[in-house]
Design an enzyme around this catalytic site. Structure first.
Site, PDB file in Angstrom:
ATOM      1  N   TYR A 154     -48.508 -92.472 -16.558  1.00 41.58           N
ATOM      2  CA  TYR A 154     -48.906 -91.749 -18.300  1.00 41.58           C
ATOM      3  C   TYR A 154     -47.395 -92.760 -19.500  1.00 41.58           C
ATOM      4  O   TYR A 154     -46.555 -91.699 -19.404  1.00 41.58           O
ATOM      5  CB  TYR A 154     -48.794 -90.447 -18.168  1.00 41.58           C
ATOM      6  N   TRP A 161     -49.104 -88.421 -24.297  1.00 41.36           N
ATOM      7  CA  TRP A 161     -50.579 -87.158 -23.542  1.00 41.36           C
ATOM      8  C   TRP A 161     -50.305 -85.896 -25.327  1.00 41.36           C
ATOM      9  O   TRP A 161     -49.358 -85.159 -24.997  1.00 41.36           O
ATOM     10  CB  TRP A 161     -50.168 -86.725 -22.573  1.00 41.36           C
ATOM     11  N   SER A 162     -50.939 -85.030 -25.373  1.00 35.26           N
ATOM     12  CA  SER A 162     -51.459 -84.152 -26.722  1.00 35.26           C
ATOM     13  C   SER A 162     -50.923 -82.889 -25.925  1.00 35.26           C
ATOM     14  O   SER A 162     -49.795 -82.239 -26.259  1.00 35.26           O
ATOM     15  CB  SER A 162     -52.652 -84.476 -26.896  1.00 35.26           C
ATOM     16  N   ASP A 198     -49.251 -82.137 -23.371  1.00 30.62           N
ATOM     17  CA  ASP A 198     -48.642 -82.636 -22.369  1.00 30.62           C
ATOM     18  C   ASP A 198     -47.115 -82.768 -23.714  1.00 30.62           C
ATOM     19  O   ASP A 198     -45.913 -81.313 -23.125  1.00 30.62           O
ATOM     20  CB  ASP A 198     -47.993 -84.242 -21.434  1.00 30.62           C
ATOM     21  N   TYR A 240     -51.600 -98.789 -17.858  1.00 31.44           N
ATOM     22  CA  TYR A 240     -52.455 -97.719 -18.737  1.00 31.44           C
ATOM     23  C   TYR A 240     -53.696 -97.925 -18.635  1.00 31.44           C
ATOM     24  O   TYR A 240     -54.482 -98.863 -19.421  1.00 31.44           O
ATOM     25  CB  TYR A 240     -52.132 -96.961 -19.442  1.00 31.44           C
ATOM     26  N   GLN A 259     -57.158 -82.658 -25.832  1.00 34.76           N
ATOM     27  CA  GLN A 259     -56.569 -82.097 -24.986  1.00 34.76           C
ATOM     28  C   GLN A 259     -56.824 -80.108 -24.928  1.00 34.76           C
ATOM     29  O   GLN A 259     -57.267 -80.072 -26.592  1.00 34.76           O
ATOM     30  CB  GLN A 259     -55.481 -82.345 -23.896  1.00 34.76           C
ATOM     31  N   ASP A 292     -58.557 -82.877 -14.681  1.00 36.26           N
ATOM     32  CA  ASP A 292     -59.902 -83.690 -14.630  1.00 36.26           C
ATOM     33  C   ASP A 292     -60.993 -83.895 -13.204  1.00 36.26           C
ATOM     34  O   ASP A 292     -61.952 -84.074 -13.943  1.00 36.26           O
ATOM     35  CB  ASP A 292     -58.745 -85.490 -14.213  1.00 36.26           C
ATOM     36  N   ARG A 351     -55.659 -89.298  -6.296  1.00 37.42           N
ATOM     37  CA  ARG A 351     -56.267 -89.168  -7.524  1.00 37.42           C
ATOM     38  C   ARG A 351     -57.352 -88.900  -7.190  1.00 37.42           C
ATOM     39  O   ARG A 351     -58.286 -88.892  -5.806  1.00 37.42           O
ATOM     40  CB  ARG A 351     -55.695 -90.788  -7.637  1.00 37.42           C
ATOM     41  N   TYR A 374     -54.895 -83.714  -6.559  1.00 36.43           N
ATOM     42  CA  TYR A 374     -54.903 -83.700  -7.763  1.00 36.43           C
ATOM     43  C   TYR A 374     -55.643 -82.268  -8.177  1.00 36.43           C
ATOM     44  O   TYR A 374     -54.342 -81.571  -7.820  1.00 36.43           O
ATOM     45  CB  TYR A 374     -55.707 -85.155  -8.781  1.00 36.43           C
ATOM     46  N   GLU A 414     -45.254 -83.595  -9.882  1.00 34.32           N
ATOM     47  CA  GLU A 414     -46.154 -83.342 -10.818  1.00 34.32           C
ATOM     48  C   GLU A 414     -47.086 -82.550 -10.430  1.00 34.32           C
ATOM     49  O   GLU A 414     -48.050 -81.288 -11.113  1.00 34.32           O
ATOM     50  CB  GLU A 414     -47.219 -85.331 -11.109  1.00 34.32           C
TER      51      GLU A 414
HETATM   52  C1  2M8 Z   1     -54.275 -86.308 -16.066  1.00 35.33           C
HETATM   53  O1  2M8 Z   1     -55.125 -86.843 -16.617  1.00 35.33           O
HETATM   54  C2  2M8 Z   1     -54.796 -88.545 -17.300  1.00 35.33           C
HETATM   55  C3  2M8 Z   1     -55.408 -88.584 -18.334  1.00 35.33           C
HETATM   56  O2  2M8 Z   1     -55.956 -87.773 -19.245  1.00 35.33           O
HETATM   57  C4  2M8 Z   1     -54.888 -89.181 -15.887  1.00 35.33           C
HETATM   58  O3  2M8 Z   1     -55.190 -88.451 -15.048  1.00 35.33           O
HETATM   59  O4  2M8 Z   1     -54.751 -90.181 -16.525  1.00 35.33           O
HETATM   60  C5  2M8 Z   1     -53.910 -84.739 -16.396  1.00 35.33           C
HETATM   61  O5  2M8 Z   1     -53.157 -84.400 -15.658  1.00 35.33           O
HETATM   62  C6  2M8 Z   1     -53.917 -83.951 -17.529  1.00 35.33           C
HETATM   63  O6  2M8 Z   1     -53.564 -83.158 -17.419  1.00 35.33           O
HETATM   64  C7  2M8 Z   1     -52.252 -84.575 -18.481  1.00 35.33           C
HETATM   65  O7  2M8 Z   1     -51.862 -84.380 -19.685  1.00 35.33           O
HETATM   66  C8  2M8 Z   1     -52.187 -86.163 -17.962  1.00 35.33           C
HETATM   67  C9  2M8 Z   1     -51.047 -86.254 -18.525  1.00 35.33           C
HETATM   68  O8  2M8 Z   1     -49.796 -86.007 -17.922  1.00 35.33           O
HETATM   69  O9  2M8 Z   1     -52.771 -86.672 -17.268  1.00 35.33           O
END
Ligand code: 2M8
Length: 492
Positions: free
Chosen positions: A43, A47-48, A50, A97, A126, A188, A221, A373, A417
């Site tokens: 990632y 992210w919001s 996060d 990404y 989010q 998700d 995933r 996940y 994670e």
């Molecule tokens: C996960 O979500 C993202 C999409 O937003 C992904 O799977 O690519 C989720 O765990 C979400 O809650 C989290 O904010 C994000 C980044 O950690 O990853």
């Protein structure tokens, strides 16, 4: 600022110092200049929610950087008030990404929703943890917060964010905010979304390329079919210029966790309003109204849990997702409801105290998958929220055990994670930012039974201040003063 983090990362002795150092290393390593990425590989943008969780932990090490984390996010806010779920880092290659900025095309929309033109973002949102985070960040160092005008700086954006959710997102008309994509509640691929998502026509095979599988195991995933539906939903929203009223939402759900966080944040906004001289009572009234709506629309007394509501069918979504426990954090929740939620958490479906942390889905259900996940694994942000709720309702012994488990697991897994709930093994990426940040916050929290549990984090004798000049206990409140968003204490 960095010097403070580096000092925290410097050698010290004992388990507390070790955790603090290791967590500081993670947050230092994931700092990208203006904000923290959840994980360098998987990632690589901001992210919001996060960032909100990161700020909650970072405040103990570097309050100014924690403020900046939230300010950067608010810098990407849209004209209609939405805070986008991803703020893209332009220096990261597009292919790192998916979906990337060229998919969302935020700056190229017809600008009805007022997407910023200077930064690329996603178009969905989010959970609104931000006002709560801002208030907690303020409390960590009120003097520095005042000096920088932190609260006056963030209040208008946070208030606009809540107005957006209360107006454009009240798709059910019942006083709660709806999510329009499974990425929005942040959980998700939870089984809670299966039935609603099944109605969505998947995007054609080969029309997109997932980047997540370059870094994560396919078994951990979401599936390709899930992704094809995520893509279809996001593309439809985009093709309607992210206009909530015009988009034919194939997925629209009122989620308990999302709305519980909105209510907790509304209380925080009231506390912030008091400091900045805005209308505190208006926020308290909105929080009270949303709490009534949450109870009326999502509470299932027979199940002993809050259930999401599918707005397409106007039916509750049966099943036990961890999201349904999160309203424990809501100030003023009736005690019988809190007691029932605690019983559910301790019962066979979540096995609190008998498995690792709090599983994301019902252990006894056919849908449970301990590796995949949000379909069963235990996540640290959910543990942090449930811990906070248990403390709020006086369940101090249970909260203390959960806290001790979370601290142990965070270090043991290298800040994974998520965890397989039965074995406690780390899953997903390591050095995950919110795991490190929330472990830091739990380390700092007091007022629960953790102290009396004999756990070595307290008995190791190493001072919290070891090697950490930036975070003296004097400017870091324990959970008692953090309860202010509930209205129990004075704004400072
Ligand atoms: C996960 O979500 C993202 C999409 O937003 C992904 O799977 O690519 C989720 O765990 C979400 O809650 C989290 O904010 C994000 C980044 O950690 O990853």
């Amino acid at each position: 600022m960095t010097a403070v983090l580096e000092a925290a990362a410097a050698p010290g002795t004992g388990r507390r110092a070790h955790l603090r150092r290791a967590a500081a290393h993670v947050l230092l390593g994931n700092w990208a200049g203006t904000a923290t990425v959840p994980s360098r590989a998987l990632y690589p943008h901001q992210w919001s929610w996060d960032s909100a969780f990161v700020a909650i932990g970072l405040r103990h090490l570097a309050p100014r950087r924690a403020q900046r984390e939230l300010e950067t996010l608010l810098g990407a806010q849209w004209g209609d008030g939405r805070i986008p779920h991803i703020v893209f880092n332009p220096s990261v290659p597009l292919g790192a990404y998916f979906p990337s900025p060229d998919f969302w095309r935020s700056s190229g929309t017809d600008r009805a929703a007022g997407a910023p033109s200077t930064v690329e973002t996603s178009g969905i949102v989010q959970p609104p943890v931000h006002a709560l985070a801002a208030w907690l960040v303020h409390l960590a160092d009120p003097a520095e917060s005042r000096r920088r005008g932190f609260l006056p700086r963030v209040y208008p954006g946070l208030a606009a964010w809540h107005r957006y959710l209360a107006s454009s997102r009240d798709l059910g008309g019942g006083g709660l905010a709806a999510v329009v994509h499974p990425w929005e509640p942040g959980l998700d691929n939870s089984p809670s979304w299966d039935a609603s998502l099944a109605r969505v026509e998947p995007a054609p095979r080969g029309s997109f390329r997932r980047a997540d599988l370059d870094h994560g195991s396919p078994a951990d995933r979401p599936t390709d079919l899930d992704y094809a539906r995520y893509v279809r939903l996001a593309a439809t929203y985009r093709d309607h210029a992210y206009d909530d009223a015009r988009t034919p939402h194939a997925f629209a759900v009122e989620d308990p966790c999302f709305n519980a966080l909105l209510i907790a944040s509304e209380h925080a906004l009231a506390a912030i309003a008091r400091v900045v001289g805005a209308d505190e009572e208006a926020h308290r009234r909105r929080a009270a109204a949303a709490t009534r709506a949450l109870l009326d629309r999502l509470w299932d007394p027979a199940a002993g849990v809050f259930l999401p509501r599918d707005l397409v069918t106007d039916e509750p979504v049966a099943g036990y997702g961890v999201s349904g426990l999160v309203p424990l954090i809501v100030p003023g929740l009736p005690e019988d409801v809190a007691a029932a939620l605690t019983r559910t958490a301790l019962g066979p479906r979540f096995g609190l105290g008998r498995v690792h942390l709090v599983p994301s889905y019902d252990l006894t259900s056919r849908e449970f998958d301990g590796n995949r996940y949000w379909r069963g694994p235990s996540w640290f942000n959910m543990a942090w929220l449930v811990h906070r709720g248990l403390v709020r309702h006086g369940e101090t012994a249970t909260a203390g055990r959960l806290r001790a488990q979370a601290l142990d697991a965070a270090v043991r897994t290298g800040f994974a994670e998520y965890l397989e709930p039965y074995t406690g093994e780390g899953r997903g990426v390591r050095r995950f930012s919110w795991t490190a940040a929330l472990a830091l916050d739990l380390l700092q929290s007091s007022g629960d039974a953790y102290e009396s549990s004999g756990d070595a984090y307290e008995s190791s004798g190493d001072a919290y201040e070891d090697g950490a000049p930036g975070g003296t206990p004097g400017n870091v409140p324990g959970s008692a003063s953090e309860g202010v968003p509930g209205g129990e204490g004075p704004a400072r």
